[in-house]
Design a protein around this motif. Sequence first.
Motif, PDB file in Angstrom:
ATOM      1  N   GLN A   1      33.097  11.111   2.142  1.00  0.00           N
ATOM      2  CA  GLN A   1      34.119  11.415   3.131  1.00  0.00           C
ATOM      3  C   GLN A   1      34.245  12.919   3.351  1.00  0.00           C
ATOM      4  OE1 GLN A   1      37.732   9.493   1.905  1.00  0.00           O
ATOM      5  NE2 GLN A   1      37.024   7.449   2.469  1.00  0.00           N
ATOM      6  N   GLN A   2      34.124  13.689   2.261  1.00  0.00           N
ATOM      7  CA  GLN A   2      34.192  15.138   2.391  1.00  0.00           C
ATOM      8  C   GLN A   2      33.010  15.673   3.188  1.00  0.00           C
ATOM      9  OE1 GLN A   2      34.563  17.169  -1.345  1.00  0.00           O
ATOM     10  NE2 GLN A   2      34.559  19.206  -0.437  1.00  0.00           N
ATOM     11  N   ILE A   3      31.816  15.141   2.915  1.00  0.00           N
ATOM     12  CA  ILE A   3      30.628  15.554   3.671  1.00  0.00           C
ATOM     13  C   ILE A   3      30.778  15.188   5.143  1.00  0.00           C
ATOM     14  CG2 ILE A   3      28.151  15.140   3.991  1.00  0.00           C
ATOM     15  CD1 ILE A   3      27.950  14.732   0.964  1.00  0.00           C
ATOM     16  N   GLY A   4      31.305  13.979   5.400  1.00  0.00           N
ATOM     17  CA  GLY A   4      31.502  13.539   6.778  1.00  0.00           C
ATOM     18  C   GLY A   4      32.454  14.454   7.535  1.00  0.00           C
ATOM     19  N   ARG A   5      33.556  14.835   6.873  1.00  0.00           N
ATOM     20  CA  ARG A   5      34.510  15.736   7.518  1.00  0.00           C
ATOM     21  C   ARG A   5      33.900  17.108   7.767  1.00  0.00           C
ATOM     22  NH1 ARG A   5      38.171  12.929   4.016  1.00  0.00           N
ATOM     23  NH2 ARG A   5      37.807  14.458   2.382  1.00  0.00           N
ATOM     24  N   GLU A   6      33.089  17.587   6.798  1.00  0.00           N
ATOM     25  CA  GLU A   6      32.443  18.889   6.951  1.00  0.00           C
ATOM     26  C   GLU A   6      31.440  18.864   8.105  1.00  0.00           C
ATOM     27  OE1 GLU A   6      31.820  22.894   6.115  1.00  0.00           O
ATOM     28  OE2 GLU A   6      33.346  21.514   5.357  1.00  0.00           O
ATOM     29  N   LEU A   7      30.689  17.780   8.221  1.00  0.00           N
ATOM     30  CA  LEU A   7      29.733  17.650   9.320  1.00  0.00           C
ATOM     31  C   LEU A   7      30.457  17.664  10.666  1.00  0.00           C
ATOM     32  CD1 LEU A   7      27.315  14.876   7.969  1.00  0.00           C
ATOM     33  CD2 LEU A   7      26.781  17.288   8.331  1.00  0.00           C
TER      34      LEU A   7
ATOM     35  N   SER B   1      14.570  27.227  33.186  1.00  0.00           N
ATOM     36  CA  SER B   1      15.581  26.189  33.390  1.00  0.00           C
ATOM     37  C   SER B   1      15.187  24.860  32.776  1.00  0.00           C
ATOM     38  CB  SER B   1      15.844  26.012  34.896  1.00  0.00           C
ATOM     39  OG  SER B   1      16.438  27.173  35.433  1.00  0.00           O
ATOM     40  N   ASP B   2      13.892  24.486  32.944  1.00  0.00           N
ATOM     41  CA  ASP B   2      13.444  23.208  32.393  1.00  0.00           C
ATOM     42  C   ASP B   2      13.545  23.177  30.871  1.00  0.00           C
ATOM     43  OD1 ASP B   2      12.930  22.328  34.930  1.00  0.00           O
ATOM     44  OD2 ASP B   2      10.784  22.782  34.867  1.00  0.00           O
ATOM     45  N   LYS B   3      13.154  24.271  30.230  1.00  0.00           N
ATOM     46  CA  LYS B   3      13.215  24.330  28.764  1.00  0.00           C
ATOM     47  C   LYS B   3      14.666  24.325  28.273  1.00  0.00           C
ATOM     48  CE  LYS B   3       8.797  26.642  28.038  1.00  0.00           C
ATOM     49  NZ  LYS B   3       8.101  27.839  27.478  1.00  0.00           N
ATOM     50  N   ILE B   4      15.532  25.053  29.023  1.00  0.00           N
ATOM     51  CA  ILE B   4      16.942  25.075  28.637  1.00  0.00           C
ATOM     52  C   ILE B   4      17.543  23.678  28.786  1.00  0.00           C
ATOM     53  CG2 ILE B   4      19.215  25.994  29.218  1.00  0.00           C
ATOM     54  CD1 ILE B   4      17.834  28.582  30.082  1.00  0.00           C
ATOM     55  N   GLU B   5      17.131  22.960  29.855  1.00  0.00           N
ATOM     56  CA  GLU B   5      17.596  21.595  30.053  1.00  0.00           C
ATOM     57  C   GLU B   5      17.153  20.698  28.896  1.00  0.00           C
ATOM     58  OE1 GLU B   5      19.413  18.294  31.704  1.00  0.00           O
ATOM     59  OE2 GLU B   5      19.560  20.381  32.361  1.00  0.00           O
ATOM     60  N   GLN B   6      15.912  20.880  28.446  1.00  0.00           N
ATOM     61  CA  GLN B   6      15.414  20.102  27.310  1.00  0.00           C
ATOM     62  C   GLN B   6      16.210  20.416  26.037  1.00  0.00           C
ATOM     63  OE1 GLN B   6      11.228  20.898  26.980  1.00  0.00           O
ATOM     64  NE2 GLN B   6      10.718  19.802  28.876  1.00  0.00           N
ATOM     65  N   ILE B   7      16.510  21.716  25.848  1.00  0.00           N
ATOM     66  CA  ILE B   7      17.314  22.112  24.688  1.00  0.00           C
ATOM     67  C   ILE B   7      18.690  21.458  24.758  1.00  0.00           C
ATOM     68  CG2 ILE B   7      18.482  24.058  23.567  1.00  0.00           C
ATOM     69  CD1 ILE B   7      16.091  25.798  24.388  1.00  0.00           C
ATOM     70  N   TYR B   8      19.261  21.440  25.942  1.00  0.00           N
ATOM     71  CA  TYR B   8      20.569  20.834  26.162  1.00  0.00           C
ATOM     72  C   TYR B   8      20.559  19.351  25.795  1.00  0.00           C
ATOM     73  CZ  TYR B   8      24.504  18.911  28.819  1.00  0.00           C
ATOM     74  OH  TYR B   8      25.626  18.233  29.201  1.00  0.00           O
ATOM     75  N   GLN B   9      19.509  18.640  26.239  1.00  0.00           N
ATOM     76  CA  GLN B   9      19.391  17.208  25.958  1.00  0.00           C
ATOM     77  C   GLN B   9      19.206  16.960  24.458  1.00  0.00           C
ATOM     78  OE1 GLN B   9      19.953  14.844  28.056  1.00  0.00           O
ATOM     79  NE2 GLN B   9      20.084  16.140  29.894  1.00  0.00           N
ATOM     80  N   ILE B  10      18.377  17.780  23.817  1.00  0.00           N
ATOM     81  CA  ILE B  10      18.127  17.614  22.378  1.00  0.00           C
ATOM     82  C   ILE B  10      19.399  17.868  21.575  1.00  0.00           C
ATOM     83  CG2 ILE B  10      16.901  18.576  20.381  1.00  0.00           C
ATOM     84  CD1 ILE B  10      14.532  19.123  22.276  1.00  0.00           C
ATOM     85  N   VAL B  11      20.134  18.929  21.937  1.00  0.00           N
ATOM     86  CA  VAL B  11      21.373  19.254  21.226  1.00  0.00           C
ATOM     87  C   VAL B  11      22.389  18.136  21.395  1.00  0.00           C
ATOM     88  CG1 VAL B  11      23.356  20.815  21.169  1.00  0.00           C
ATOM     89  CG2 VAL B  11      21.054  21.741  21.326  1.00  0.00           C
ATOM     90  N   ASN B  12      22.511  17.587  22.606  1.00  0.00           N
ATOM     91  CA  ASN B  12      23.456  16.495  22.845  1.00  0.00           C
ATOM     92  C   ASN B  12      23.080  15.245  22.066  1.00  0.00           C
ATOM     93  OD1 ASN B  12      25.240  17.813  24.457  1.00  0.00           O
ATOM     94  ND2 ASN B  12      24.477  17.018  26.393  1.00  0.00           N
ATOM     95  N   SER B  13      21.779  14.953  22.013  1.00  0.00           N
ATOM     96  CA  SER B  13      21.313  13.797  21.248  1.00  0.00           C
ATOM     97  C   SER B  13      21.610  13.984  19.759  1.00  0.00           C
ATOM     98  CB  SER B  13      19.815  13.581  21.471  1.00  0.00           C
ATOM     99  OG  SER B  13      19.336  12.512  20.684  1.00  0.00           O
TER     100      SER B  13
ATOM    101  N   LEU C   1      23.914  15.878  18.539  1.00  0.00           N
ATOM    102  CA  LEU C   1      25.361  15.846  18.371  1.00  0.00           C
ATOM    103  C   LEU C   1      25.877  14.411  18.279  1.00  0.00           C
ATOM    104  CD1 LEU C   1      27.829  17.661  18.168  1.00  0.00           C
ATOM    105  CD2 LEU C   1      27.999  17.612  20.663  1.00  0.00           C
ATOM    106  N   GLN C   2      25.320  13.515  19.075  1.00  0.00           N
ATOM    107  CA  GLN C   2      25.709  12.102  19.021  1.00  0.00           C
ATOM    108  C   GLN C   2      25.345  11.483  17.677  1.00  0.00           C
ATOM    109  OE1 GLN C   2      23.977  10.136  22.388  1.00  0.00           O
ATOM    110  NE2 GLN C   2      25.226  11.255  23.887  1.00  0.00           N
ATOM    111  N   ASP C   3      24.122  11.807  17.200  1.00  0.00           N
ATOM    112  CA  ASP C   3      23.694  11.288  15.890  1.00  0.00           C
ATOM    113  C   ASP C   3      24.597  11.822  14.782  1.00  0.00           C
ATOM    114  OD1 ASP C   3      21.623   9.974  17.125  1.00  0.00           O
ATOM    115  OD2 ASP C   3      20.125  11.513  16.684  1.00  0.00           O
ATOM    116  N   LEU C   4      24.960  13.100  14.887  1.00  0.00           N
ATOM    117  CA  LEU C   4      25.813  13.714  13.872  1.00  0.00           C
ATOM    118  C   LEU C   4      27.193  13.071  13.861  1.00  0.00           C
ATOM    119  CD1 LEU C   4      26.007  16.026  11.774  1.00  0.00           C
ATOM    120  CD2 LEU C   4      26.937  17.440  13.602  1.00  0.00           C
ATOM    121  N   ARG C   5      27.742  12.805  15.040  1.00  0.00           N
ATOM    122  CA  ARG C   5      29.054  12.170  15.120  1.00  0.00           C
ATOM    123  C   ARG C   5      29.019  10.755  14.551  1.00  0.00           C
ATOM    124  NH1 ARG C   5      30.323  14.250  21.276  1.00  0.00           N
ATOM    125  NH2 ARG C   5      31.223  16.288  20.712  1.00  0.00           N
TER     126      ARG C   5
END
Length: 259
Positions: free
Chosen positions: A66-72, A100-112, A114-118
């Motif tokens: 639970q502590q690790i989960g809260r820290e994440l 722009s294309d690479k930044i868009e890819q970075i954006y998609q990867i970070v969002n993905s 972030l969802q896995d982390l949540r």
Amino acid sequence: MGKTELLITVILFNLFFVSFTVAIMVYIRKYKSRKKEYLNEIKINNEIHQKELLSTQLEIQQDTMQQIGRELHDNIGQKLTLVSLYAQQLVYEKKVPQASDKIEQIYQIVNSSLQDLRSLSKNLTNDNVSRNEIVTLIQDEVNHLNALKKCEVLFNYNCDYFDLDFVRKNVLLRITQEFLQNSLKHANCDEIKIDLQSDNEAFLRLKIQDNGVGFDYEKNNAEGIGLKNMKKRAEIIGGKFSFKSKPNHGTALTVILNN
């Protein structure tokens, strides 16, 4: 010394010898009885200690998760959210059109990510075992495995509620998970049956069996780490553990609890 006196002396000596022998036998019997009681007491104390140790370990494990989960969620999650916002801003403002294309890819990867982390954070902080019944916990595992469509898992039970504390629920769930994972990895089975029953003979009887390849358990008596762990866990919560497997006849496990 006359014959009468000699006879009396012999009789007295024999009586003394018999009495001495009986006393020694009684002493030895009492000594063995006390030793047995002492060893049983040590065994019971060790079992109690093992149960308390397991309970403490599980509670510490739960608190740590639970502590690790809260820290994440609170730390890394917030940083990834900030990175996602910056990347999104760069895409919309088009300040770096050639990237722009690479930044868009970075954006998609970070969002993905972030969802896995949540999702991971939610699973770690969710006190699933404490809040749910053992039937619900096992049913969730069954639903998850059936969704993978690798093997059909059937779950039957005759009671919706079993009066189990956190430790016993946790142990039964871990044993079930261990068996299911082993069957999926090694048994080459297409069906697994789980039966959770309560009757006059047992407070709880958990039986899990697959129709896989099995193995010669009697011949290969060397138990694997997974099997040893399941057996040890069952014994620590006072359960009777049995395991059977034969080539081409699948594998079966039973845990019986008498409340």
